[in-house]
Design a protein around this motif. Structure first.
Motif, PDB file in Angstrom:
ATOM      1  N   MET A   1       0.848  -1.173   0.000  1.00 57.80           N
ATOM      2  CA  MET A   1       0.000   0.000   0.000  1.00 57.80           C
ATOM      3  C   MET A   1       0.898   1.242   0.000  1.00 57.80           C
TER       4      MET A   1
ATOM      5  N   THR B   1      -4.191   6.787   0.216  1.00 61.38           N
ATOM      6  CA  THR B   1      -3.564   5.581  -0.324  1.00 61.38           C
ATOM      7  C   THR B   1      -3.645   5.581  -1.853  1.00 61.38           C
ATOM      8  N   ASP B   2      -2.945   4.655  -2.449  1.00 55.83           N
ATOM      9  CA  ASP B   2      -2.986   4.496  -3.905  1.00 55.83           C
ATOM     10  C   ASP B   2      -4.223   3.733  -4.367  1.00 55.83           C
ATOM     11  N   THR B   3      -5.098   3.361  -3.440  1.00 56.62           N
ATOM     12  CA  THR B   3      -6.317   2.635  -3.793  1.00 56.62           C
ATOM     13  C   THR B   3      -7.569   3.465  -3.504  1.00 56.62           C
TER      14      THR B   3
END
Length: 109
Positions: free
Chosen positions: A1, A22-24
């Motif tokens: 993450m 986050t990258d999500t």
């Protein structure tokens, strides 16, 4: 993450709750431990660090003392936990990042 630090605040000694993106397309919230599983306590001011046109999309309860109780998915991945550098009285949860699409109505003429 992947984590992007957004801000921290809430105590005078540097051991403050923190907010990360986050990258999500979620947020990681580091807050003070509570007795309720999956729930942390954070100062109201922490929400001001959310990315523009977004908000923390999680159930929050106002404690009446300048903090919210926020619930989410516990962060248990050891690599992420180490990167967050939490104090013993802190823990982290992941919550959704929601888009802000309504900013209120204009006054009637």
């Amino acid at each position: 993450m992947l984590l992007k630090f957004l801000g921290k605040g809430g105590s005078g000694d540097g051991e403050c709750p923190s907010l990360y993106a986050t990258d999500t397309s979620t947020y990681v919230v580091v807050g003070w431990r509570t007795e309720t599983p999956r729930t942390v306590e954070i100062p109201h001011l922490l929400l001001g660090f959310a990315e523009p046109d977004t908000f923390v999309g999680a159930t929050m309860t106002d404690t009446g003392r300048g903090t919210f109780l926020v619930s989410g998915r516990p962060i248990t991945d050891s690599e992420t936990v180490v990167r967050l550098g939490m104090e013993p009285h802190e823990t982290a949860i992941e919550v959704s990042k929601a888009e802000r699409t309504f900013y209120g109505a204009t006054a009637a003429a």
